[in-house]
Design a protein around this motif. Structure first.
Motif, mmCIF file in Angstrom:
data_model
loop_
_atom_site.group_PDB
_atom_site.id
_atom_site.type_symbol
_atom_site.label_atom_id
_atom_site.label_comp_id
_atom_site.label_asym_id
_atom_site.label_seq_id
_atom_site.Cartn_x
_atom_site.Cartn_y
_atom_site.Cartn_z
ATOM 1 N N ASN A 159 0.822 -1.220 0.000
ATOM 2 C CA ASN A 159 0.000 0.000 0.000
ATOM 3 C C ASN A 159 0.857 1.271 0.000
ATOM 4 N N GLY A 160 1.408 1.571 -1.146
ATOM 5 C CA GLY A 160 2.212 2.783 -1.264
ATOM 6 C C GLY A 160 2.289 3.259 -2.696
ATOM 7 N N GLU A 161 3.270 4.107 -2.955
ATOM 8 C CA GLU A 161 3.385 4.684 -4.289
ATOM 9 C C GLU A 161 4.852 4.898 -4.636
ATOM 10 N N ILE A 162 5.171 4.625 -5.880
ATOM 11 C CA ILE A 162 6.502 4.908 -6.434
ATOM 12 C C ILE A 162 6.300 5.809 -7.646
ATOM 13 N N ILE A 163 6.988 6.935 -7.662
ATOM 14 C CA ILE A 163 6.870 7.893 -8.772
ATOM 15 C C ILE A 163 8.240 8.055 -9.419
ATOM 16 N N ILE A 164 8.314 7.816 -10.708
ATOM 17 C CA ILE A 164 9.559 7.987 -11.467
ATOM 18 C C ILE A 164 9.386 9.182 -12.392
ATOM 19 N N THR A 165 10.322 10.110 -12.328
ATOM 20 C CA THR A 165 10.250 11.302 -13.179
ATOM 21 C C THR A 165 11.594 11.542 -13.845
ATOM 22 N N THR A 166 11.527 12.125 -15.034
ATOM 23 C CA THR A 166 12.744 12.606 -15.702
ATOM 24 C C THR A 166 12.584 14.103 -15.950
ATOM 25 N N GLU A 167 13.695 14.831 -15.865
ATOM 26 C CA GLU A 167 13.674 16.282 -16.053
ATOM 27 C C GLU A 167 14.734 16.661 -17.084
ATOM 28 N N ALA A 168 14.279 17.339 -18.140
ATOM 29 C CA ALA A 168 15.183 17.688 -19.233
ATOM 30 C C ALA A 168 16.125 18.824 -18.862
ATOM 31 N N GLN A 169 15.592 19.850 -18.169
ATOM 32 C CA GLN A 169 16.406 21.032 -17.884
ATOM 33 C C GLN A 169 17.597 20.696 -16.994
ATOM 34 N N SER A 170 17.356 19.914 -15.950
ATOM 35 C CA SER A 170 18.445 19.551 -15.036
ATOM 36 C C SER A 170 19.067 18.201 -15.388
ATOM 37 N N LYS A 171 18.545 17.532 -16.402
ATOM 38 C CA LYS A 171 19.052 16.242 -16.872
ATOM 39 C C LYS A 171 19.188 15.268 -15.703
ATOM 40 N N LYS A 172 18.071 14.972 -15.066
ATOM 41 C CA LYS A 172 18.130 14.063 -13.937
ATOM 42 C C LYS A 172 16.956 13.084 -13.951
#
Length: 432
Positions: free
Chosen positions: A354-367
């Motif tokens: 019972n939880g959440e995992i969020i994966i994000t990519t960011e172009a400006q900071s390249k992370k």
């Protein structure tokens, strides 16, 4: 009142006395009048000579004192034609020339030290007598991860310790300590002092030991793992071979069924021990990264499909928020696949259910950011999380994060793993 004023007063008084005396003796015989006029003229001549020989040299020396007080070492005094005064003028001029040269040398040394400190890879933080930050070089700004040096000036180390990754507040004076961070980096931090205006003034030195420590650690654990793997595999191979032979020999004997089962358990235990050691050996055998330009968003999308089944089974929502403007990054696909899978697996184990995992990519900071709302990581564990074979799990081997560390080091990326005040744990990977 200056000596020059006293001289003028004396000269005026003398001339007044002589003038009054001459006025009173205008009716006197001519020789007496001439004598008084001659005396007045002689007095005037004497006053002029006295001014040139005494008052003027003293005035010149006084001007020199003014230059010295204003620290104008580039000017010189001119000789006045009086022997004693000219000796003082000559000594004064030599002193001014020496002070000018010393001041120039000191300025050059200070500029050189400023350039050296600015260019130094070692962080330098200078404090005032109240232990407030007065200056820090670019390396310290980078290591403390502060956006603007002016934002920490005037503050104590204790006041900023919660907002910077390196906590220097616990270091006693004249001691050196090694501090590990949540990204696996290790710093040698010292608190020393220098004498300024007669009082000790403290400063911090921060030196990165990450690569040296990692090379030493890797050299040590590779040697130990190879030696243990060799001994265990040879021993278990002999034991399992012997037990298999005995088990086969006891098959015709019904009464030995319990013994055969016990021996089979021993065989399985030997194979388990071999697999356990093989896991360690695999870390030593990580292949060299063969990097190529990869679409990171597509790679993560494919991996999420693989991990969704495990997450759904534990009622964990797995979300991917890609930045479509993210440019391709240099990666070894097979190695980086394993890195992301290990990070997600650790996040799932931290959440449990019972939880959440969020994966994000960011172009400006390249992370790349992989965040979860699981149990989190304490500040004490953060410092050890990337140590070889360290694990906060009771049955953990500490291999997963060691594998991640070694692969990311091959990719020359910056990374960190910590729990933030919002209770989300984030694994952040920054691509240069």
């Amino acid at each position: 009142m200056k000596l020059k004023v006293y001289f003028y007063i004396l000269a005026i008084l003398l001339l007044l006395v002589f003038g009054f005396t001459l006025y009173e003796n205008l009716d006197a015989p001519s020789w007496k009048t001439l004598a008084l006029e001659g005396l007045i003229l002689g007095t005037v001549v004497y006053l002029v000579i006295f001014y040139r020989k005494t008052v003027r040299p003293l005035q010149t020396i006084s001007n020199g004192m003014d230059l010295l007080r204003e620290q104008d070492f580039s000017s010189k005094l001119r000789e006045v034609g009086q022997y004693e005064a000219d000796r003082v003028v000559a000594i004064f001029n030599r002193m001014m020339a020496q002070l000018k040269n010393e001041r120039l040398q000191l300025r050059e040394q200070n500029e050189f030290l400023d350039l050296l400190i600015t260019a130094s890879p070692m962080g330098v933080i200078v404090l005032n007598y109240d232990h407030q930050i007065t200056d820090l070089n670019p390396a310290a700004v980078r290591l403390l991860d502060v956006k603007n040096a002016d934002g920490v000036r005037g503050k104590t180390i204790s006041e900023i310790k919660e907002s910077v990754p390196i906590d220097l507040s616990e270091i006693p004076m004249h001691e050196t300590r090694s501090i590990g961070l949540s990204n696996g980096t290790v710093y040698k931090c010292s608190l020393e002092s220098f004498v300024d205006r007669g009082f000790p003034r403290p400063f911090y030195l921060i030196e990165s030991l990450t690569e040296e420590v990692r090379r030493a650690e890797k050299k040590a654990y590779e040697k130990v793992i190879r030696m243990i793997s060799h001994e265990v595999n040879n021993t278990t191979a002999g034991i399992t071979s012997t037990l298999d032979t005995v088990i086969e020999g006891l098959e015709p004997v019904p009464e030995a069924e319990d013994m055969r089962q016990a021996m089979q358990i021993c065989v399985e235990r030997c194979y388990g021990m071999s697999r356990f050691i093989t896991n360690f050996a695999d870390v030593v055998k990580i292949p060299k990264a063969e990097r190529e330009l990869i679409d990171l968003n597509r790679l993560i999308t494919n991996l999420i499909r693989f991990m969704e089944v495990m997450c759904t089974h534990k009622n964990i929502r797995l979300t991917f928020k890609p930045d479509e403007h993210l440019p391709p990054v240099l990666l070894d696909t097979s190695l980086f696949d394993q890195v992301i899978l290990n990070i997600i697996k650790n996040a799932v184990e931290s959440i449990e259910e019972n939880g959440e995992i969020i994966i994000t990519t960011e172009a400006q900071s390249k992370k790349l950011v992989i965040a979860d709302n699981g149990k989190g990581i304490s500040r004490e564990v953060e410092k050890k999380i990337f140590n070889p074979f360290f694990s906060s799990k009771p049955q953990g081997q500490g291999i997963g994060l060691l594998f991640i560390r070694e692969v990311l080091a091959q990719h020359d990326v910056q990374y960190s793993l910590r729990t933030y005040p919002d209770n989300w744990t984030r694994f952040i990977i920054r691509f240069d």
